[in-house]
Motif scaffolding. Structure first.
Motif, PDB file in Angstrom:
ATOM      1  N   THR A  31       0.812  -1.206   0.000  1.00 16.09           N
ATOM      2  CA  THR A  31       0.000   0.000   0.000  1.00 16.09           C
ATOM      3  C   THR A  31       0.853   1.267   0.000  1.00 16.09           C
ATOM      4  O   THR A  31       0.704   2.128  -0.861  1.00 16.09           O
ATOM      5  N   CYS A  32       1.787   1.370   0.971  1.00 19.39           N
ATOM      6  CA  CYS A  32       2.562   2.611   1.091  1.00 19.39           C
ATOM      7  C   CYS A  32       4.021   2.456   0.655  1.00 19.39           C
ATOM      8  O   CYS A  32       4.741   3.443   0.566  1.00 19.39           O
ATOM      9  N   GLY A  33       4.478   1.223   0.411  1.00 22.33           N
ATOM     10  CA  GLY A  33       5.838   1.011  -0.060  1.00 22.33           C
ATOM     11  C   GLY A  33       6.901   0.954   1.019  1.00 22.33           C
ATOM     12  O   GLY A  33       8.086   0.846   0.721  1.00 22.33           O
ATOM     13  N   ARG A  34       6.491   0.996   2.269  1.00 23.62           N
ATOM     14  CA  ARG A  34       7.459   0.942   3.369  1.00 23.62           C
ATOM     15  C   ARG A  34       8.078  -0.459   3.455  1.00 23.62           C
ATOM     16  O   ARG A  34       7.390  -1.451   3.256  1.00 23.62           O
ATOM     17  N   GLU A  35       9.389  -0.511   3.750  1.00 26.00           N
ATOM     18  CA  GLU A  35      10.100  -1.781   3.864  1.00 26.00           C
ATOM     19  C   GLU A  35      10.793  -1.884   5.209  1.00 26.00           C
ATOM     20  O   GLU A  35      11.196  -0.876   5.784  1.00 26.00           O
ATOM     21  N   ALA A  36      10.945  -3.122   5.669  1.00 26.86           N
ATOM     22  CA  ALA A  36      11.682  -3.377   6.905  1.00 26.86           C
ATOM     23  C   ALA A  36      12.299  -4.767   6.810  1.00 26.86           C
ATOM     24  O   ALA A  36      11.737  -5.667   6.184  1.00 26.86           O
ATOM     25  N   VAL A  37      13.469  -4.919   7.447  1.00 21.00           N
ATOM     26  CA  VAL A  37      14.146  -6.211   7.500  1.00 21.00           C
ATOM     27  C   VAL A  37      14.325  -6.558   8.970  1.00 21.00           C
ATOM     28  O   VAL A  37      14.928  -5.791   9.723  1.00 21.00           O
ATOM     29  N   PHE A  38      13.781  -7.711   9.375  1.00 22.16           N
ATOM     30  CA  PHE A  38      13.848  -8.160  10.759  1.00 22.16           C
ATOM     31  C   PHE A  38      14.896  -9.243  10.909  1.00 22.16           C
ATOM     32  O   PHE A  38      15.044 -10.098  10.029  1.00 22.16           O
ATOM     33  N   HIS A  39      15.586  -9.238  12.022  1.00 22.09           N
ATOM     34  CA  HIS A  39      16.505 -10.323  12.368  1.00 22.09           C
ATOM     35  C   HIS A  39      15.652 -11.563  12.603  1.00 22.09           C
ATOM     36  O   HIS A  39      14.654 -11.510  13.331  1.00 22.09           O
ATOM     37  N   GLY A  40      16.010 -12.687  11.992  1.00 23.26           N
ATOM     38  CA  GLY A  40      15.209 -13.901  12.102  1.00 23.26           C
ATOM     39  C   GLY A  40      15.019 -14.364  13.536  1.00 23.26           C
ATOM     40  O   GLY A  40      13.924 -14.759  13.935  1.00 23.26           O
ATOM     41  N   ALA A  41      16.092 -14.308  14.341  1.00 17.17           N
ATOM     42  CA  ALA A  41      15.996 -14.765  15.733  1.00 17.17           C
ATOM     43  C   ALA A  41      15.125 -13.831  16.569  1.00 17.17           C
ATOM     44  O   ALA A  41      14.373 -14.281  17.437  1.00 17.17           O
ATOM     45  N   ALA A  42      15.209 -12.531  16.322  1.00 19.51           N
ATOM     46  CA  ALA A  42      14.401 -11.580  17.086  1.00 19.51           C
ATOM     47  C   ALA A  42      12.920 -11.758  16.783  1.00 19.51           C
ATOM     48  O   ALA A  42      12.084 -11.730  17.690  1.00 19.51           O
ATOM     49  N   LEU A  43      12.587 -11.969  15.505  1.00 17.67           N
ATOM     50  CA  LEU A  43      11.188 -12.174  15.144  1.00 17.67           C
ATOM     51  C   LEU A  43      10.682 -13.517  15.681  1.00 17.67           C
ATOM     52  O   LEU A  43       9.561 -13.620  16.181  1.00 17.67           O
ATOM     53  N   TRP A  44      11.527 -14.546  15.623  1.00 19.64           N
ATOM     54  CA  TRP A  44      11.153 -15.848  16.198  1.00 19.64           C
ATOM     55  C   TRP A  44      10.885 -15.699  17.694  1.00 19.64           C
ATOM     56  O   TRP A  44       9.906 -16.235  18.210  1.00 19.64           O
ATOM     57  N   TRP A  45      11.741 -14.971  18.403  1.00 19.40           N
ATOM     58  CA  TRP A  45      11.584 -14.796  19.846  1.00 19.40           C
ATOM     59  C   TRP A  45      10.288 -14.060  20.172  1.00 19.40           C
ATOM     60  O   TRP A  45       9.601 -14.394  21.135  1.00 19.40           O
ATOM     61  N   LEU A  46       9.924 -13.064  19.373  1.00 19.86           N
ATOM     62  CA  LEU A  46       8.657 -12.363  19.573  1.00 19.86           C
ATOM     63  C   LEU A  46       7.489 -13.340  19.427  1.00 19.86           C
ATOM     64  O   LEU A  46       6.581 -13.363  20.268  1.00 19.86           O
ATOM     65  N   PRO A  88      14.067  -7.435  20.809  1.00 21.20           N
ATOM     66  CA  PRO A  88      15.169  -8.082  21.540  1.00 21.20           C
ATOM     67  C   PRO A  88      15.458  -9.480  20.996  1.00 21.20           C
ATOM     68  O   PRO A  88      14.557 -10.195  20.562  1.00 21.20           O
ATOM     69  N   LEU A  89      16.712  -9.842  21.027  1.00 19.33           N
ATOM     70  CA  LEU A  89      17.128 -11.198  20.670  1.00 19.33           C
ATOM     71  C   LEU A  89      16.907 -12.118  21.866  1.00 19.33           C
ATOM     72  O   LEU A  89      16.906 -11.659  23.009  1.00 19.33           O
ATOM     73  N   PRO A  90      16.732 -13.412  21.639  1.00 20.86           N
ATOM     74  CA  PRO A  90      16.582 -14.328  22.779  1.00 20.86           C
ATOM     75  C   PRO A  90      17.886 -14.412  23.561  1.00 20.86           C
ATOM     76  O   PRO A  90      18.969 -14.244  23.005  1.00 20.86           O
ATOM     77  N   ASP A  91      17.771 -14.661  24.865  1.00 17.09           N
ATOM     78  CA  ASP A  91      18.990 -14.841  25.651  1.00 17.09           C
ATOM     79  C   ASP A  91      19.637 -16.169  25.264  1.00 17.09           C
ATOM     80  O   ASP A  91      19.026 -17.018  24.622  1.00 17.09           O
ATOM     81  N   ASP A  92      20.892 -16.337  25.641  1.00 16.33           N
ATOM     82  CA  ASP A  92      21.653 -17.515  25.232  1.00 16.33           C
ATOM     83  C   ASP A  92      21.008 -18.820  25.687  1.00 16.33           C
ATOM     84  O   ASP A  92      20.983 -19.805  24.943  1.00 16.33           O
ATOM     85  N   ALA A  93      20.491 -18.857  26.905  1.00 20.48           N
ATOM     86  CA  ALA A  93      19.892 -20.087  27.424  1.00 20.48           C
ATOM     87  C   ALA A  93      18.662 -20.486  26.612  1.00 20.48           C
ATOM     88  O   ALA A  93      18.494 -21.661  26.263  1.00 20.48           O
ATOM     89  N   ALA A  94      17.797 -19.523  26.287  1.00 20.24           N
ATOM     90  CA  ALA A  94      16.591 -19.826  25.512  1.00 20.24           C
ATOM     91  C   ALA A  94      16.965 -20.286  24.103  1.00 20.24           C
ATOM     92  O   ALA A  94      16.355 -21.226  23.570  1.00 20.24           O
ATOM     93  N   TRP A  95      17.956 -19.639  23.515  1.00 21.22           N
ATOM     94  CA  TRP A  95      18.371 -20.026  22.169  1.00 21.22           C
ATOM     95  C   TRP A  95      18.969 -21.435  22.169  1.00 21.22           C
ATOM     96  O   TRP A  95      18.667 -22.245  21.289  1.00 21.22           O
ATOM     97  N   LYS A  96      19.790 -21.755  23.163  1.00 21.56           N
ATOM     98  CA  LYS A  96      20.406 -23.085  23.228  1.00 21.56           C
ATOM     99  C   LYS A  96      19.366 -24.169  23.460  1.00 21.56           C
ATOM    100  O   LYS A  96      19.469 -25.262  22.898  1.00 21.56           O
TER     101      LYS A  96
END
Length: 104
Positions: A31-46, A88-96
């Motif tokens: 619609t408006c042409g706005r773009e964004a790139v998300f870090h895969g891990a940050a979006l997964w954590w959300l 925010p990115l996941p903390d190390d323990a959650a990612w592991k």
């Protein structure tokens, strides 16, 4: 489980696989042409914290343009550097723990 393309490369099907394969998620509002790139891990954590399904088929339904407010923004995988750094990115323990579940 990841799919494979003709060349034998893995094609992620979930946000976790995007993060594990070092991919970003790019959204572009038609619609408006706005773009964004998300870090895969940050979006997964959300998605994990909100208990949303992280399969890539369900991700567009949860995306909303911050410019025009449109919902259902299409997503695609990218190798670009993230432009949206407020998640925010996941903390190390959650990612592991997640990697351990993925490998088993």
């Amino acid at each position: 489980m990841a799919r494979y393309d003709r060349d034998g490369g893995q094609v992620p099907t979930t946000l976790f696989e995007c993060a594990a394969f070092h991919r970003s998620v790019k959204v572009h509002c038609p619609t408006c042409g706005r773009e964004a790139v998300f870090h895969g891990a940050a979006l997964w954590w959300l998605f994990q914290r909100k208990h949303w399904p992280d399969h890539l088929d369900y991700v567009p339904a949860k995306m909303r343009c911050t410019g025009c407010g449109r919902r259902g923004i299409p997503v695609r995988l990218s190798r670009e550097a993230p432009t949206m750094v407020h998640l925010p990115l996941p903390d190390d323990a959650a990612w592991k723990r997640a990697v351990s579940r993925f490998r088993s």
